[in-house]
Each structure stands twice: as C-alpha cells, then as structure tokens.
Design a protein around this motif. Structure first.
Motif, mmCIF file in Angstrom:
data_model
loop_
_atom_site.group_PDB
_atom_site.id
_atom_site.type_symbol
_atom_site.label_atom_id
_atom_site.label_comp_id
_atom_site.label_asym_id
_atom_site.label_seq_id
_atom_site.Cartn_x
_atom_site.Cartn_y
_atom_site.Cartn_z
ATOM 1 N N ALA A 80 39.047 38.870 83.887
ATOM 2 C CA ALA A 80 37.805 38.776 83.124
ATOM 3 C C ALA A 80 36.797 37.876 83.837
ATOM 4 C CB ALA A 80 38.094 38.247 81.721
ATOM 5 N N TRP A 81 37.309 36.933 84.639
ATOM 6 C CA TRP A 81 36.442 36.006 85.371
ATOM 7 C C TRP A 81 36.064 36.542 86.756
ATOM 8 C CZ3 TRP A 81 34.795 31.697 82.848
ATOM 9 C CH2 TRP A 81 35.500 31.317 81.691
ATOM 10 N N PHE A 82 36.586 37.672 87.128
ATOM 11 C CA PHE A 82 36.359 38.218 88.467
ATOM 12 C C PHE A 82 34.875 38.415 88.791
ATOM 13 C CE2 PHE A 82 36.842 42.025 91.459
ATOM 14 C CZ PHE A 82 37.156 41.248 92.559
ATOM 15 N N PRO A 83 34.067 39.010 87.887
ATOM 16 C CA PRO A 83 32.640 39.181 88.233
ATOM 17 C C PRO A 83 31.933 37.862 88.511
ATOM 18 C CG PRO A 83 33.231 40.578 86.377
ATOM 19 C CD PRO A 83 34.392 39.667 86.602
ATOM 20 N N ALA A 84 32.240 36.833 87.712
ATOM 21 C CA ALA A 84 31.605 35.533 87.946
ATOM 22 C C ALA A 84 32.021 34.983 89.308
ATOM 23 C CB ALA A 84 31.987 34.563 86.824
ATOM 24 N N VAL A 126 32.995 36.683 91.879
ATOM 25 C CA VAL A 126 32.395 37.516 92.923
ATOM 26 C C VAL A 126 30.975 37.035 93.236
ATOM 27 C CG1 VAL A 126 31.455 39.826 93.375
ATOM 28 C CG2 VAL A 126 33.805 39.569 92.579
ATOM 29 N N LEU A 127 30.242 36.603 92.228
ATOM 30 C CA LEU A 127 28.884 36.107 92.465
ATOM 31 C C LEU A 127 28.882 34.870 93.356
ATOM 32 C CD1 LEU A 127 27.191 36.534 88.972
ATOM 33 C CD2 LEU A 127 26.552 37.669 91.103
ATOM 34 N N ILE A 128 29.925 34.067 93.263
ATOM 35 C CA ILE A 128 30.041 32.895 94.130
ATOM 36 C C ILE A 128 30.387 33.331 95.552
ATOM 37 C CG2 ILE A 128 31.349 30.780 94.553
ATOM 38 C CD1 ILE A 128 31.782 30.642 91.500
ATOM 39 N N GLU A 129 31.294 34.279 95.658
ATOM 40 C CA GLU A 129 31.761 34.745 96.965
ATOM 41 C C GLU A 129 30.722 35.648 97.649
ATOM 42 O OE1 GLU A 129 34.664 34.860 99.993
ATOM 43 O OE2 GLU A 129 34.523 33.628 98.177
ATOM 44 N N LYS A 130 30.052 36.492 96.841
ATOM 45 C CA LYS A 130 29.091 37.459 97.377
ATOM 46 C C LYS A 130 27.798 37.419 96.548
ATOM 47 C CE LYS A 130 31.829 39.499 100.466
ATOM 48 N NZ LYS A 130 31.517 39.569 101.934
ATOM 49 N N PRO A 131 27.000 36.383 96.682
ATOM 50 C CA PRO A 131 25.781 36.270 95.857
ATOM 51 C C PRO A 131 24.800 37.415 96.063
ATOM 52 C CG PRO A 131 25.807 34.612 97.608
ATOM 53 C CD PRO A 131 27.173 35.212 97.572
ATOM 54 N N GLY A 132 24.903 38.109 97.175
ATOM 55 C CA GLY A 132 24.018 39.241 97.416
ATOM 56 C C GLY A 132 24.235 40.396 96.458
ATOM 57 N N LEU A 133 25.354 40.367 95.712
ATOM 58 C CA LEU A 133 25.631 41.415 94.737
ATOM 59 C C LEU A 133 24.967 41.153 93.390
ATOM 60 C CD1 LEU A 133 29.434 42.053 95.438
ATOM 61 C CD2 LEU A 133 27.482 43.440 96.170
ATOM 62 N N GLN A 143 30.069 38.700 74.683
ATOM 63 C CA GLN A 143 29.652 37.305 74.856
ATOM 64 C C GLN A 143 30.843 36.358 74.959
ATOM 65 O OE1 GLN A 143 26.464 36.537 75.483
ATOM 66 N NE2 GLN A 143 26.104 38.750 75.333
ATOM 67 N N THR A 144 31.896 36.810 75.623
ATOM 68 C CA THR A 144 33.041 35.951 75.875
ATOM 69 C C THR A 144 32.685 34.916 76.939
ATOM 70 O OG1 THR A 144 33.841 37.467 77.571
ATOM 71 C CG2 THR A 144 34.665 37.795 75.312
ATOM 72 N N ALA A 145 33.556 33.932 77.114
ATOM 73 C CA ALA A 145 33.297 32.899 78.115
ATOM 74 C C ALA A 145 33.133 33.484 79.517
ATOM 75 C CB ALA A 145 34.415 31.861 78.081
ATOM 76 N N PRO A 146 33.970 34.434 79.965
ATOM 77 C CA PRO A 146 33.751 35.005 81.297
ATOM 78 C C PRO A 146 32.402 35.703 81.431
ATOM 79 C CG PRO A 146 35.984 35.466 80.556
ATOM 80 C CD PRO A 146 35.258 34.882 79.381
ATOM 81 N N GLU A 147 31.960 36.377 80.375
ATOM 82 C CA GLU A 147 30.649 37.013 80.445
ATOM 83 C C GLU A 147 29.543 35.964 80.507
ATOM 84 O OE1 GLU A 147 27.656 40.057 78.004
ATOM 85 O OE2 GLU A 147 29.674 39.661 77.243
ATOM 86 N N ARG A 148 29.650 34.933 79.705
ATOM 87 C CA ARG A 148 28.628 33.874 79.719
ATOM 88 C C ARG A 148 28.577 33.200 81.086
ATOM 89 N NH1 ARG A 148 31.130 32.435 74.906
ATOM 90 N NH2 ARG A 148 31.605 30.315 75.635
ATOM 91 N N ALA A 149 29.747 33.026 81.707
ATOM 92 C CA ALA A 149 29.785 32.405 83.038
ATOM 93 C C ALA A 149 29.064 33.293 84.060
ATOM 94 C CB ALA A 149 31.231 32.180 83.470
ATOM 95 N N THR A 150 29.263 34.595 83.960
ATOM 96 C CA THR A 150 28.573 35.514 84.870
ATOM 97 C C THR A 150 27.061 35.422 84.671
ATOM 98 O OG1 THR A 150 30.468 37.019 84.760
ATOM 99 C CG2 THR A 150 28.429 37.902 85.657
#
Length: 290
Positions: free
Chosen positions: A218-222, A224-231, A243-250
């Motif tokens: 669930a935290w993978f998209p967030a 990924v933004l750190i690893e590949k901000p160009g995405l 609106q779960t915590a992983p979604e809010r983090a993303t």
C-alpha cells in the motif's frame, strides 16, 4: 536415407495427425485421426488428453451461461483438464495460444452475467484477459458500476491498460490498486512480469521499513515517488480512494515535490512534518535523498 524409427514410427505419425487437426481446430478431422490412433494403439498414453481437446472443439459454443455456477463449472474444466492437456500435448507456449480461443468462447457465453462481489472472478472481463483481447476486457469492466472503487474490476482494468499501453498508461490504476488491495496488486505484478516495476518492487522489499508483509505494498506508490520523482505527473492522475495513510503519504509527497520546485520553504516544512508523522521510515527514506 535411413529411416528414423523414432520420428517415423506409426504411432508418432498417427498422433501428429491428431495434433495437426487440433492446431487447425478441425474437430471432424481430429476425431477421425484420434479413432485411427485408438484403433491401432489403444494403450497410447495421449489418447485421454487428445480426446479432452477434441471434446472442447465439439462442444456447444453458442449458448449463454444461465448463472454463475455454470460459468464456474466451465472455467474449472478449462483450468483443471483442458489447459494442462493442451500444454502437455501441444507444448507450453503453443498450448497457451491454443487455449486463447477457448477462453474467448467462454467469455462470450458469460457476457450477460452481471458482476457479483461474492464471486468476483466469475465475470467475462478476466476471461477476455486470458483470451488476450484487451479491448473486450476493458469494455466488460466499464459495464461494471463504480469499477474503479472495487478491487477485482480495478485489477482487471489495470492489466488492460498495462497490456495495451505499457506501465506509464497503467500507473495511475496500479497506484489506486495499491491503496485499495495490496494483495491483488502483488498478484497482478507477478502476472505482468514488467521488468521496470519488478526492479522497483525488489528494491522496495529490501529497503522499505514495514511489516514485511504484502500489506506493505500500500506504501509502494509513495516510496516510488522518492525513488523516481519523475513519475509524479503520472501518479497525480490516480483518483482519490479511501484516504488511508498510504494514500495520504502519496498525496503529501506529490505536494512536497511541487513545493520543492517552487521554493516554498514554509509550507514545505509543514508537509515534511506531516509525512514524518504518517510514516517515520518513509520520511527517513525521503530525507536521505535531500
């Protein structure tokens, strides 16, 4: 030229006659060839499997399924009997290709059955996917009300978008699926076998400070933004979910990346604090890149 007794033996030739007819999907010729093989070699160990494949070609392919149990029975037979026989007798890749038409037929028969959450995989869409028809699969999903909020059809459509347009096309749906159903995302990533995603997944599994369970995805998209901000532009297209915590983090990381470009230090500090409060490990991974 000396006769090769293995390649040119009578049973091999008769067996190949059946296989050739099956490849052409000619049920009549396949049945006749099978009868010749059975007559001369009644103990041949391929007879049962060949008969299974011939029976599929002979079966009624026009009658719609009356209910979900009927579809379940048909899928069970294809999975448990027909596909193993096709892959064993025709070869793995040719057998899978031969099965595409079988799955297409079943998908057509299932077209009128509605989506039912309690039997979510008994639907035409995943059958069209197995047939390799991305367009029909997508249209079947679109007929499901609120499909983007339901794990099963969201999974199917994410696969459709990936098969048809690649990972960039599918990334918003893969993001939503991570938030909605990490388990289904894990299964889908395995099926897709996308080298670029698999590389990120392995790095995520090795470095993310989570529970070491599938739910961590669930935290993978967030991450990924750190690893590949160009995405970031692609992930911004992901629609709001629960609106779960992983979604809010993303969402926070998307805002942070934007604020960094703007040089807005005051708001940047506030968003970073909010990210730290949501997940300290994710925040630490982010700060390592800054």
């Amino acid at each position: 030229m000396q006769l090769d007794i293995f390649a040119d033996s009578r049973d091999v030739m008769l067996r190949n006659d059946v296989l050739d007819a099956l490849q052409r999907r000619d049920a009549v010729s396949a049945r006749q060839a099978w009868q010749r093989l059975a007559g001369e070699f009644p103990d041949d160990d391929t007879l049962a499997g060949l008969a299974t494949l011939i029976d599929v070609l002979d079966s009624d392919v026009t009658t719609p399924f009356v209910d979900h149990p009927a579809l379940a029975a048909a899928c069970g037979r294809l999975n448990d009997e027909v596909e193993p026989a096709a892959r064993r007798l025709l070869g793995d890749a040719p057998g899978r290709a031969w099965m595409a038409s079988c799955w297409r037929t079943v998908a057509q028969q299932a077209a009128a059955l509605p989506f039912r959450a309690e039997v979510s995989d008994l639907h035409a869409a995943p059958l069209w996917l197995r047939a390799g028809d991305w367009g029909e699969a997508g249209r079947a999903v679109e007929r499901i009300e609120s499909w983007r909020r339901i794990p099963a059809p969201l999974t199917w459509m994410a696969e459709v978008w990936h098969r048809a347009g690649g990972v960039e096309s599918a990334l918003p749906l893969l993001t939503e699926l991570a938030w909605l159903s990490p388990g289904r995302l894990a299964d889908l990533l395995y099926r897709l076998g996308d080298a670029s995603i698999d590389t990120l997944r392995r790095k995520f599994d090795a470095n993310f400070e989570g529970a070491g369970q599938t739910a961590d995805l669930a935290w993978f998209p967030a991450w990924v933004l750190i690893e590949k901000p160009g995405l970031a532009p692609l992930l911004r297209d992901a629609q709001p979910s629960r609106q779960t915590a992983p979604e809010r983090a993303t969402r926070l990381l998307l805002q942070i990346l934007s604020l960094e470009r703007q040089g807005n230090q005051h708001e940047l500090v506030e968003r970073r604090k909010a990210l730290r409060d949501l997940h300290a490990g994710l925040y630490a991974a982010y700060m390592k890149t800054r």
